[in-house]
Scaffold this motif. Structure first.
Motif, PDB file in Angstrom:
ATOM      1  N   HIS A   1       0.825  -1.214   0.000  1.00 25.29           N
ATOM      2  CA  HIS A   1       0.000   0.000   0.000  1.00 25.29           C
ATOM      3  C   HIS A   1       0.861   1.267   0.000  1.00 25.29           C
ATOM      4  O   HIS A   1       0.371   2.340  -0.339  1.00 25.29           O
ATOM      5  CB  HIS A   1      -0.960   0.018   1.191  1.00 25.29           C
ATOM      6  N   LEU A   2       2.119   1.158   0.362  1.00 25.17           N
ATOM      7  CA  LEU A   2       3.015   2.315   0.291  1.00 25.17           C
ATOM      8  C   LEU A   2       3.188   2.758  -1.156  1.00 25.17           C
ATOM      9  O   LEU A   2       3.350   3.938  -1.441  1.00 25.17           O
ATOM     10  CB  LEU A   2       4.379   1.983   0.906  1.00 25.17           C
TER      11      LEU A   2
ATOM     12  N   GLU B   1       0.966   1.488  -3.848  1.00 23.50           N
ATOM     13  CA  GLU B   1      -0.384   1.554  -4.422  1.00 23.50           C
ATOM     14  C   GLU B   1      -1.390   1.637  -3.279  1.00 23.50           C
ATOM     15  O   GLU B   1      -1.636   0.646  -2.603  1.00 23.50           O
ATOM     16  CB  GLU B   1      -0.684   0.313  -5.266  1.00 23.50           C
ATOM     17  N   LEU B   2      -1.956   2.795  -3.052  1.00 19.44           N
ATOM     18  CA  LEU B   2      -2.879   3.005  -1.928  1.00 19.44           C
ATOM     19  C   LEU B   2      -4.309   2.642  -2.336  1.00 19.44           C
ATOM     20  O   LEU B   2      -5.245   3.420  -2.175  1.00 19.44           O
ATOM     21  CB  LEU B   2      -2.789   4.455  -1.446  1.00 19.44           C
ATOM     22  N   ASN B   3      -4.459   1.435  -2.891  1.00 21.11           N
ATOM     23  CA  ASN B   3      -5.748   0.939  -3.371  1.00 21.11           C
ATOM     24  C   ASN B   3      -5.656  -0.573  -3.510  1.00 21.11           C
ATOM     25  O   ASN B   3      -4.638  -1.163  -3.143  1.00 21.11           O
ATOM     26  CB  ASN B   3      -6.094   1.593  -4.725  1.00 21.11           C
ATOM     27  N   HIS B   4      -6.674  -1.191  -4.056  1.00 20.05           N
ATOM     28  CA  HIS B   4      -6.650  -2.631  -4.306  1.00 20.05           C
ATOM     29  C   HIS B   4      -6.806  -2.908  -5.795  1.00 20.05           C
ATOM     30  O   HIS B   4      -7.575  -3.778  -6.204  1.00 20.05           O
ATOM     31  CB  HIS B   4      -7.736  -3.339  -3.490  1.00 20.05           C
ATOM     32  N   SER B   5      -6.066  -2.184  -6.589  1.00 26.84           N
ATOM     33  CA  SER B   5      -6.121  -2.340  -8.041  1.00 26.84           C
ATOM     34  C   SER B   5      -5.322  -3.570  -8.476  1.00 26.84           C
ATOM     35  O   SER B   5      -4.652  -4.227  -7.668  1.00 26.84           O
ATOM     36  CB  SER B   5      -5.521  -1.099  -8.714  1.00 26.84           C
ATOM     37  N   ALA B   6      -5.370  -3.857  -9.765  1.00 26.16           N
ATOM     38  CA  ALA B   6      -4.594  -4.968 -10.321  1.00 26.16           C
ATOM     39  C   ALA B   6      -3.100  -4.736 -10.088  1.00 26.16           C
ATOM     40  O   ALA B   6      -2.349  -5.689  -9.822  1.00 26.16           O
ATOM     41  CB  ALA B   6      -4.893  -5.121 -11.802  1.00 26.16           C
TER      42      ALA B   6
END
Length: 176
Positions: A143-144, A146-151
């Motif tokens: 998350h550092l 990519e602050l999401n749950h994307s691919a």
């Protein structure tokens, strides 16, 4: 069905929680009518009974920690040591920079990552099998970037934990 009714000034909608001791809590906005609350419970009866049965079947395995302040104070440093060790091991792979690492007594989450790069972990991580604790650390470290749950996020997770789907499934079976 027995349940605890909690009226909350912060609640925006009704919410049902089935805890690991198989108790049921209905949280409602303040001044919500009892009639609406009971109707909501009746609509969700099948789901509630399924969850209650699940936790009754699991038994005491999930209930290692009462989650009280005493447990938190007793286990906080042990959890901190584990988390820092796992971050050091896993972050060799990613080399992400972060600010603080905090150990907290969350009620409903294993970890979180803030926009400021602060990593937070539930002290109950100490009770988990090592593979699940590692997955939580990998998840929050990713998350550092990519602050999401994307691919893209899940691709990052898969680099350090290729079996993350299995670990995630196992973790969902464990109640905080």
């Amino acid at each position: 069905m027995f349940y605890t009714l909690k009226q909350s000034a912060r609640a925006r909608r009704m919410r049902i929680t089935v805890r690991c001791d198989a108790s049921v809590v209905l949280t409602v906005p303040r001044f919500f009518s009892q009639n609406k609350s009971e109707k909501f419970l009746l609509e969700k009866t099948k789901w509630i009974l399924k969850k209650v049965a699940y936790f009754q079947k699991l038994g005491p395995v999930v209930r290692r920690s009462s989650g009280g302040v005493g447990d938190y104070k007793k286990l906080k440093q042990q959890a901190r040591a584990l988390v820092h060790q796992k971050i050091a091991e896993i972050n060799k792979f990613y080399n992400f920079s972060f600010n603080r690492v905090c150990i907290k007594n969350h009620k409903s989450r294993w970890g979180s990552c803030s926009k400021k790069g602060n990593l937070n972990f539930n002290y109950k991580i100490i009770h988990l099998p090592l593979e699940l604790a590692e997955y939580i650390v990998v998840h929050e470290l990713c998350h550092l970037k990519e602050l999401n749950h994307s691919a893209r996020f899940w691709a990052l997770v898969a680099k350090a934990a290729p079996d993350y789907k299995d670990r995630r499934k196992k973790l969902k079976a464990v109640f905080v």
